[in-house]
Each structure stands twice: as structure tokens, then as C-alpha cells.
Design a protein around this motif. Structure first.
Motif, short mmCIF file in Angstrom:
data_model
loop_
_atom_site.label_atom_id
_atom_site.label_comp_id
_atom_site.label_asym_id
_atom_site.label_seq_id
_atom_site.Cartn_x
_atom_site.Cartn_y
_atom_site.Cartn_z
N LYS A 76 34.94 104.71 48.78
CA LYS A 76 36.07 103.80 48.87
C LYS A 76 35.68 102.48 49.53
O LYS A 76 34.60 102.36 50.14
CB LYS A 76 37.21 104.45 49.66
CG LYS A 76 37.77 105.71 49.02
CD LYS A 76 38.40 105.43 47.67
CE LYS A 76 39.07 106.65 47.09
NZ LYS A 76 39.71 106.39 45.78
N SER A 77 36.54 101.49 49.39
CA SER A 77 36.36 100.21 50.08
C SER A 77 37.15 100.28 51.38
O SER A 77 38.36 100.48 51.36
CB SER A 77 36.83 99.04 49.21
OG SER A 77 38.16 99.24 48.79
N HIS A 79 37.82 98.59 55.31
CA HIS A 79 37.70 97.53 56.32
C HIS A 79 38.00 98.15 57.68
O HIS A 79 39.09 98.67 57.89
CB HIS A 79 38.69 96.40 56.03
CG HIS A 79 38.81 95.40 57.14
ND1 HIS A 79 39.98 94.69 57.37
CD2 HIS A 79 37.93 94.97 58.08
CE1 HIS A 79 39.80 93.89 58.40
NE2 HIS A 79 38.57 94.04 58.85
N CYS A 96 29.61 104.91 53.79
CA CYS A 96 30.61 104.35 52.88
C CYS A 96 29.97 103.25 52.03
O CYS A 96 29.34 102.33 52.58
CB CYS A 96 31.79 103.79 53.65
SG CYS A 96 33.06 103.04 52.61
N SER A 97 30.13 103.33 50.72
CA SER A 97 29.46 102.40 49.82
C SER A 97 29.99 100.97 49.93
O SER A 97 29.28 100.01 49.64
CB SER A 97 29.60 102.88 48.37
OG SER A 97 30.97 103.02 48.02
N SER A 98 31.25 100.82 50.35
CA SER A 98 31.86 99.48 50.45
C SER A 98 32.59 99.38 51.79
O SER A 98 33.82 99.34 51.85
CB SER A 98 32.83 99.23 49.29
OG SER A 98 32.17 99.29 48.05
N TYR A 99 31.81 99.31 52.85
CA TYR A 99 32.35 99.23 54.21
C TYR A 99 32.16 97.83 54.75
O TYR A 99 31.08 97.23 54.62
CB TYR A 99 31.65 100.24 55.13
CG TYR A 99 31.93 100.09 56.60
CD1 TYR A 99 33.06 100.66 57.17
CD2 TYR A 99 31.05 99.39 57.43
CE1 TYR A 99 33.31 100.55 58.53
CE2 TYR A 99 31.29 99.27 58.80
CZ TYR A 99 32.43 99.85 59.34
OH TYR A 99 32.66 99.73 60.69
N SER A 137 42.27 94.22 48.61
CA SER A 137 40.82 94.35 48.70
C SER A 137 40.35 95.75 49.10
O SER A 137 39.23 96.15 48.74
CB SER A 137 40.27 93.35 49.72
OG SER A 137 40.41 92.03 49.29
N PHE A 138 41.17 96.51 49.83
CA PHE A 138 40.66 97.72 50.47
C PHE A 138 41.50 98.96 50.18
O PHE A 138 42.73 98.89 50.08
CB PHE A 138 40.59 97.51 51.99
CG PHE A 138 39.77 96.33 52.40
CD1 PHE A 138 38.38 96.36 52.29
CD2 PHE A 138 40.37 95.17 52.87
CE1 PHE A 138 37.62 95.28 52.65
CE2 PHE A 138 39.60 94.08 53.24
CZ PHE A 138 38.22 94.13 53.12
N ASP A 139 40.80 100.07 50.08
CA ASP A 139 41.46 101.37 49.98
C ASP A 139 41.98 101.83 51.34
O ASP A 139 42.92 102.62 51.41
CB ASP A 139 40.49 102.43 49.44
CG ASP A 139 40.06 102.14 48.01
OD1 ASP A 139 40.94 102.12 47.14
OD2 ASP A 139 38.85 101.94 47.78
#
Length: 268
Positions: A76-77, A79, A96-99, A137-139
């Protein structure tokens, strides 16, 4: 973590009377180690440490809510606002792939990326009340003991809502020190930006500022009403108590916000 004497007595549950430090048997939900927890004082929130990873009860409660809301959080993305670089932040940053981690740094340009010499300490400069991130932008937005340090929490919660994707989650720890009493303001800014103290100034630790962070709000359980009044997020408070996972003591609640997937008009 400091190694303690093997003479410390271990308990399966919190004893009514015991000398500190003592060991509580259990398994950490963050690192999975079953060595248990060392308790050094009666304020369990900060002094019940996993023997293996050093996590505290609020870390373990937070991580459980993250994995419950987002079982596939690694994909997940996410922040994380103002991480303290504890075991939860380190796992998020490394797995996390999109941290994205952010800190408010008045010496840096908003939106700029800052790299430090410490492991996992790359962050983006962001003012939580006026973020540079795009809509949806974020999950998930993760915060650990940040929301009590914000001067304009209305702006902040609306920015969090804006940057969450539909079906995204706000997951945060915040000391709900007022309990069932009404949330109160401790410090504020006047129209000219001057600081006003309504109560004796109180400071908590700040990961990037040794002078600490001023506490601006003493929150209570009415934080859910606050979120409902100013956003369309569905909010709740999770309060877990599980000695087998070392989740014990006061002020370990996790506040959750959920952005409904159906399109809604945003607040002006």
C-alpha cells in the motif's frame, strides 16, 4: 536493548504486588518474538518494553490496527507523519513498497526530501496543516502522538482526508488524557501568529528537534465528534487490552478514520 538479570521473576499476568523491574510473559505482535516484556515502572504505556524489539504497548496496539485495516500493508501507499523511528516506523519504511515519512522542518522547503545519516531517516518536509501531496495519494496516513501538537487541527484533519484515497484509513495514537471530559486547548496562536498559553506549557519529545514539541491540545474521547464535525471520515476509537501481547496500561487507544469509497462533496 539492555539485558536484565535472569533473577527477575516472570509472570503470565500482571501481579497485584511486585517489585520493578519484572518480566511479563508473552509474544510481541510486531517482531513475533516470544521472549516477553520487561516492565520497569507502573506507567505501562512507556515502560513495558518488548525484550527483543523494544516496542511499547502503544506501538503494539498501533501495529495491530494497521495490520487489521490493511492486511497487505506492504503493498500500500502509506504516509507516516513525524515518525519517531521506532520499530513500527522502521518496519513500515523497510517493508512497505510506497512509504513516505514526513516532518515539519522550518529550515527546509515544503515538499523537499531530506536525507539524514541515520538508517531509515529519509523524510519529506511537510506542514500537516498545508501539505504538498496531491489529492487521494495514500491508502493510509499513520501518526504516532502527533495530533496533540497541532495548532489548527481542523486544517490538519481536512488535509488528511484530502490526501487519503477512497477507502483509505487514518490510523493514529494520540493520548486521550481527558477521557470522557471535553477536549481542551492548551496553547494557540492569535491572528498575528503570537503564541498564547491557556495552561502551563507542556512539551513532548520531537524526533528532529531536541527542544521538544509543545502540547497544544488535551484530547478526550470526543475526538470522534471533532472528526465528524469537520470531515466525512467515519471514525472510531480502538482500545485493546491483551497481556499476552504486552498491550496494557492507560492511553493506548488508537483512533481510526475511514474515508468512504463513494464520492462525496468535500468541505470548503
Amino acid at each position: 536493548m539492555t539485558q536484565h538479570s535472569t533473577q527477575i521473576q516472570a509472570f503470565d499476568s500482571i501481579p497485584l504486588e511486585a517489585d520493578y523491574p519484572y518480566q511479563l510473559r508473552g509474544s510481541c505482535p510486531i517482531c513475533g518474538d516470544s521472549s516477553g516484556f520487561i516492565i520497569t515502572e507502573s506507567y505501562y504505556r512507556n515502560t513495558t518494553k518488548c525484550i527483543s524489539c523494544g516496542s511499547s504497548p502503544r506501538h503494539r496496539a498501533l501495529f495491530l490496527e494497521i495490520t487489521t485495516a490493511l492486511p497487505d500493508w506492504q503493498n500500500k501507499s502509506i504516509h507516516e507523519c513525524s515518525p519517531g523511528w521506532d520499530i513500527v516506523s522502521k518496519r513500515l519504511a523497510s517493508e512497505c513498497s510506497s512509504y513516505v515519512a514526513s516532518h515539519y522542518d522550518k529550515n527546509q522547503k515544503p515538499g523537499s526530501r531530506v536525507e539524514t545519516s541515520m538508517p531509515c531517516k529519509i523524510y519529506q518536509c511537510e506542514d500537516i496543516e498545508q501539505q504538498t501531496f496531491q489529492d487521494c495519494s495514500f491508502d493510509a496516513v499513520i501518526m504516532q502522538d502527533v495530533f496533540e501538537h497541532i495548532f489548527d487541527p481542523i486544517k490538519a484533519i481536512r488535509e488528511i482526508e484530502r490526501t487519503l484515497k477512497p477507502a483509505g484509513f487514518l490510523i493514529m495514537t494520540v493520548p486521550l488524557v481527558m477521557g470522557y471530559s471535553t477536549t481542551r486547548c492548551r496553547s494557540s496562536l492569535d491572528a498575528s501568529g503570537n503564541l498564547i498559553h491557556h495552561l502551563e506549557p507542556e512539551f513532548h519529545g520531537n524526533p528532529i528537534d531536541s527542544s521538544g514539541s509543545l502540547v497544544t491540545v488535551d484530547w478526550g474521547y470526543d475526538i470522534c465528534s471533532f472528526i465528524a464535525d469537520h470531515t466525512f471520515l467515519l471514525s472510531s476509537i480502538s482500545k485493546r487490552t491483551d497481556q499476552s501481547m504486552g498491550i496494557i496500561g492507560s492511553l493506548c487507544e488508537v483512533v481510526l478514520g475511514y474515508k468512504k469509497p463513494s464520492p462525496v462533496s468535500q468541505h470548503a
